[in-house]
Write a protein that holds these residues in place. Structure first.
Motif, PDB file in Angstrom:
ATOM      1  N   ASP A 139      27.256  33.556  13.280  1.00  0.00           N
ATOM      2  CA  ASP A 139      25.815  33.565  13.019  1.00  0.00           C
ATOM      3  C   ASP A 139      25.041  33.328  14.302  1.00  0.00           C
ATOM      4  O   ASP A 139      23.983  33.910  14.521  1.00  0.00           O
ATOM      5  N   ILE A 140      25.561  32.449  15.151  1.00  0.00           N
ATOM      6  CA  ILE A 140      24.860  32.112  16.382  1.00  0.00           C
ATOM      7  C   ILE A 140      25.157  33.157  17.463  1.00  0.00           C
ATOM      8  O   ILE A 140      24.513  33.192  18.494  1.00  0.00           O
ATOM      9  N   GLY A 141      26.140  34.002  17.225  1.00  0.00           N
ATOM     10  CA  GLY A 141      26.395  35.078  18.172  1.00  0.00           C
ATOM     11  C   GLY A 141      27.687  34.968  18.958  1.00  0.00           C
ATOM     12  O   GLY A 141      27.957  35.798  19.801  1.00  0.00           O
ATOM     13  N   ALA A 142      28.480  33.937  18.699  1.00  0.00           N
ATOM     14  CA  ALA A 142      29.763  33.797  19.391  1.00  0.00           C
ATOM     15  C   ALA A 142      30.865  34.194  18.421  1.00  0.00           C
ATOM     16  O   ALA A 142      30.979  33.626  17.345  1.00  0.00           O
ATOM     17  N   ASN A 211      28.683  23.646  23.697  1.00  0.00           N
ATOM     18  CA  ASN A 211      28.141  24.766  24.463  1.00  0.00           C
ATOM     19  C   ASN A 211      26.622  24.644  24.552  1.00  0.00           C
ATOM     20  O   ASN A 211      25.939  24.421  23.556  1.00  0.00           O
ATOM     21  N   ILE A 213      24.203  26.776  25.075  1.00  0.00           N
ATOM     22  CA  ILE A 213      23.400  27.724  24.298  1.00  0.00           C
ATOM     23  C   ILE A 213      23.474  27.375  22.818  1.00  0.00           C
ATOM     24  O   ILE A 213      22.469  27.408  22.110  1.00  0.00           O
ATOM     25  N   PHE A 214      24.676  27.007  22.379  1.00  0.00           N
ATOM     26  CA  PHE A 214      24.839  26.659  20.966  1.00  0.00           C
ATOM     27  C   PHE A 214      23.961  25.464  20.609  1.00  0.00           C
ATOM     28  O   PHE A 214      23.288  25.456  19.582  1.00  0.00           O
ATOM     29  N   GLU A 216      21.260  24.492  22.140  1.00  0.00           N
ATOM     30  CA  GLU A 216      19.856  24.916  22.163  1.00  0.00           C
ATOM     31  C   GLU A 216      19.482  25.653  20.885  1.00  0.00           C
ATOM     32  O   GLU A 216      18.354  25.548  20.402  1.00  0.00           O
ATOM     33  N   ARG A 217      20.419  26.431  20.375  1.00  0.00           N
ATOM     34  CA  ARG A 217      20.121  27.207  19.180  1.00  0.00           C
ATOM     35  C   ARG A 217      20.049  26.348  17.915  1.00  0.00           C
ATOM     36  O   ARG A 217      19.410  26.726  16.939  1.00  0.00           O
ATOM     37  N   MET A 373      11.877  30.942  13.337  1.00  0.00           N
ATOM     38  CA  MET A 373      12.051  32.314  13.799  1.00  0.00           C
ATOM     39  C   MET A 373      13.169  32.976  13.017  1.00  0.00           C
ATOM     40  O   MET A 373      13.967  32.313  12.370  1.00  0.00           O
ATOM     41  N   ALA A 375      15.859  34.316  13.991  1.00  0.00           N
ATOM     42  CA  ALA A 375      17.186  33.877  14.397  1.00  0.00           C
ATOM     43  C   ALA A 375      17.501  32.487  13.830  1.00  0.00           C
ATOM     44  O   ALA A 375      18.645  32.176  13.530  1.00  0.00           O
ATOM     45  N   ASP A 376      16.448  31.660  13.687  1.00  0.00           N
ATOM     46  CA  ASP A 376      16.650  30.333  13.105  1.00  0.00           C
ATOM     47  C   ASP A 376      17.036  30.436  11.641  1.00  0.00           C
ATOM     48  O   ASP A 376      17.823  29.629  11.134  1.00  0.00           O
TER      49      ASP A 376
ATOM     50  N   SER B 235      24.332  39.557  13.810  1.00  0.00           N
ATOM     51  CA  SER B 235      24.261  38.682  12.647  1.00  0.00           C
ATOM     52  C   SER B 235      22.815  38.424  12.230  1.00  0.00           C
ATOM     53  O   SER B 235      22.589  37.801  11.217  1.00  0.00           O
ATOM     54  N   ARG B 328      24.613  33.601  21.317  1.00  0.00           N
ATOM     55  CA  ARG B 328      23.430  34.366  21.662  1.00  0.00           C
ATOM     56  C   ARG B 328      22.211  33.453  21.793  1.00  0.00           C
ATOM     57  O   ARG B 328      22.081  32.459  21.089  1.00  0.00           O
TER      58      ARG B 328
END
Lengths: 393, 364
Positions: A139-142, A211, A213-214, A216-217, A373, A375-376, B235, B328
């Motif tokens: 979901d987060i992109g990894a 991580n 980025i993780f 931060e997300r 957002m 993505a959130d 996703s 991402r």
């Protein structure tokens, strides 16, 4: 040409310019075929650019009348239906229904069966959280954590295959006990798995949990206070992520959970606010280690205190339960799975009501999503970790 | 004239052939490398007469599949734009390679010296940036013409991302242009062959380390791959190409890999000496500790070309590794990083470079 028509003060003290441009919110239909909804959830979103203004979850795409079926099949026959409501924690579902039937009928369960139920429940919790971890990564992109999670999950599934022959819908615990005793060498392999898993867990920590980025997300995203979480009716890792120490294994011990030692991890707002996505995620990660700890102790007690072979109570071929009613709630990987059973002396449930954690947990979406957002939205839905099979049953 | 034309056609043919094949191979590399990272075996089923060769034929199987699939244009989509978009993407990624020097000058008796660079453009850097910027039109048009909210969102994200990151990318390059004093990529590579203090090659990474970091980050964003794969965002919004099928989708896919290679070659050319090998000059190796190894022109050209290829592949490898490791970014975080992170760093880098050059007396 757009013209400046008025200036508006926002609550935060910033000035907002209102331009004479006609804008229209975009309606986005997220699901039922969408990779981030983890099944057939459909969320109708309206978005102003990337920011969501409203969210409307629609459920019910795979409703199969599980509870109604329960009124027409005998108690043993209902067990395979329990497998299918939260198919990622079928062992726990089996145990939940078996417990409620035992409570209503007064069946005595041999201790070995109880220990085995605990072992498989906790292993299933690990397997379920591993999937939650992996899919959350996606979901987060990894994508890589997903495969890492599946590597260890495969091992748990193989262990289950050895003990009950199935890899997803186990039908292992029945009213009165469990169907099979552990085969030879099974306990050793379980212990080996626990040791290896604890080491692999650190890999997940390096790869995803810490991580940048993780973090931060997920930090400060979808924060839910303890009060809000209670209002939503949340249970399980979501509630504990908001800092509430409530775990049915500790609060209302069932099986032999009062005889083993474990901690209940809760969200502390380590990265941002208490009850954000990272906290919910972290509670799941920390719980996996507690699960292996419980499994180790259970295996030890099971080998030491019980005699092999005694895993099923003596019961008639068709179990009939006198008029009675009972409720048993157990701690599923996703929260409290409650069964409320009413019997009338027959071989079937007179009425069975299932209180599923995913169904209750998903109710928050309309409140949590607006203002975040797009993505959130994916991060929040992922962090609640719903299984649609159980939302709809 | 004819002779020049033939040389150019051969060169262009060679570059297109090499680049397209490398992009095709990239699908295999991506499969295998991700498999290695993820503890899997990876694609190894496709075979020709029983030869599997570690699954290298999967690229061919992919192409066959893409060509034979039905090409669907959604009802209500703008047919022309929907068809043109993937061609835009591939075209603008391909033409960039024309300006990139991939080897030293080849001397063939009886012929003019041949520069291993399809087009020797004075302002090659500008040309490349122009083409890279145009490349985003393919994505925007695809998102716009599909008549799908997800695709539109992907197109919008791509637009914002490209604009934000091209600024940082451009300013990072200004530092390099200042140091080498030219916009001609061939010249830039030549000047990177000089030695500082008689032993340290004057590569871009040595003279402009900060610019290199900014450039690589921004360039990664330019390729639209993780952790900057927002326009794709599988996703979240599935991607700007959600309404594409068959070879049109394949072309977007190809453009993705082409862009990765573009960025790898650019990083090589600007910061890692292009085809240069340390201490190698046209007449042979001259090591600072006194060894001299003379080499022929053909060997010189070959070594240069191999050096360029190796560096490019190494960058592709690094980008792939990053793609399969990191999650991402979110849209606002991406913008923050671009405008509040990379942009100021790049500007400061230019200023510091200017001051240092003035102090050292390099500016006339």
């Amino acid at each position: 040409m757009s013209q400046l028509t008025e200036e508006r003060m926002l609550d935060s003290g910033e000035k907002e310019l209102v331009l004479d441009v006609r804008t229209q919110d975009m309606e986005i239909n997220m699901g039922p075929q969408h990779p981030a909804t983890h099944g057939v959830l459909r969320v109708v979103l309206t978005a102003d650019g990337e920011i969501l203004t409203s969210a409307d979850p629609h459920v019910g795409y795979i409703h199969r009348c599980a509870e109604k079926v329960g009124e027409n099949v005998d108690f043993d026959g209902y067990i395979p239906y329990t497998d299918r409501y939260d198919y990622l924690s079928a062992m726990n579902n089996n145990v939940g229904f078996a417990l409620v039937v035992e409570k209503a009928s007064g069946l005595e369960v041999p201790p070995r069966a109880t220990w085995l139920r605990m072992i498989v429940s906790e292993l299933n919790r690990v397997a379920s959280h591993l999937l939650a971890f992996g899919t959350y990564g996606i979901d987060i992109g990894a994508i890589t954590p997903f495969l890492y999670g599946f590597r260890e999950r495969e091992w748990v599934l193989s262990l289950f295959e050895k003990i009950c022959g199935a890899r997803l819908t186990y039908s292992y615990a029945f009213p009165g006990g469990v169907i099979n005793d552990a085969p030879g060498g099974w306990f050793d392999e379980v212990l080996k798995f626990c040791d290896v898993f604890d080491r692999k867990w650190r890999e997940y920590d390096d790869l995803l949990t810490r991580n940048k980025i993780f973090i931060e997300r997920t930090k400060d995203v979808g924060s839910v206070t303890a009060d809000q979480a209670r209002e939503f009716g949340w249970t399980g890792p979501c509630l504990r992520g908001s800092g509430v120490r409530y775990d049915l294994r500790e609060a209302q011990p069932y099986l032999f959970y009062d005889q083993v030692g474990f901690d209940v991890p809760i969200g502390r707002g380590e990265m941002g606010t208490v009850g954000d996505c990272w906290d919910r995620y972290w509670v799941r990660m920390a719980e996996m280690l507690q699960s292996t700890r419980i499994v180790r102790e259970c295996v030890e007690r099971c080998i030491k205190d019980t005699t092999p072979g005694e895993v099923m109570a003596k019961k008639p071929k068709t179990l009939k339960v006198a008029a009675n009613e009972a409720y048993v709630g157990i701690e599923n990987p996703r929260g409290e799975l409650g069964h409320y059973l009413v019997t009338d002396g027959g071989a079937q449930c007179f009425r069975i009501k299932v209180r599923g954690p995913s169904f209750t947990n998903v109710s928050c979406l309309a409140k949590l999503l607006p203002g975040t957002m797009l993505a959130d939205a994916v991060a929040i839905i992922g962090s609640i970790d719903i299984v649609l099979g159980e939302v709809d049953r | 004239m004819t002779e020049l034309l033939i040389t150019k056609v051969i060169l262009a043919g060679f570059v297109v052939f090499a680049v397209l094949n490398l992009a095709g191979l990239h699908t295999w590399v991506e499969r295998k490398q991700s498999a290695l990272i993820q503890d899997r075996i990876g694609a190894n089923r496709a075979s020709i007469f029983g030869f599997r060769l570690f699954g290298i034929f999967h690229g061919i199987a992919d192409a066959l599949k893409m060509f034979t699939k039905e090409d669907v244009i959604p009802a209500g989509a703008n047919k022309t734009l929907h068809t043109v978009a993937p061609f835009f993407s591939v075209l603008f990624s391909l033409v960039v390679f024309a300006a990139i020097p991939f080897g030293p000058t080849l001397l063939i008796p009886g012929l003019e010296p041949i520069h291993l660079q399809v087009a020797k453009i004075d302002a090659a850097v500008l040309y490349i940036f122009a083409m890279l910027s145009l490349g985003v039109y393919g994505v925007i048009i695809a998102g716009f013409a599909s008549r799908n909210n997800y695709a539109l969102m992907g197109g919008l994200r791509a637009t914002a991302q490209m604009i934000s990151y091209e600024v940082a990318l451009g300013i990072a390059i200004i530092g390099v242009i200042m140091v080498y004093g030219t916009m001609d990529l061939g010249e830039i590579v030549d000047r990177q062959g000089h030695l500082i203090g008689g032993w340290l090659p004057m590569w871009g990474i040595v003279t402009q380390p900060i610019a290199f970091i900014v450039f690589t980050t921004a360039a990664l964003a330019e390729t639209k791959r993780a952790p900057f794969d927002l326009p794709e965002g599988e996703s979240e919004i599935i991607g700007y190409f959600v309404e594409y099928s068959g070879m049109k989708f394949g072309m977007f896919f190809l453009a993705d890999f082409l862009e990765t290679i573009v960025v790898a070659t650019l990083a090589t050319t600007l910061f890692f000496g292009g085809w240069q090998i340390p201490y190698m000059a046209a007449d042979g190796f001259h090591f600072p500790w006194g060894w001299d190894i003379p080499i022929d022109n053909w060997l010189y050209v070959l070594l240069g070309f191999l050096s360029f290829s190796a560096k490019t592949l190494a960058f592709c490898f690094v980008f792939m590794q990053i793609r399969w490791t990191l999650p991402r970014f979110r849209y606002d975080q991406l913008m923050d990083l671009g405008w509040k992170g990379l942009f100021p760093i790049a500007v400061v880098n230019v200023v510091v470079t200017a001051i240092i050059m003035t102090v050292m007396g390099k500016v006339g």
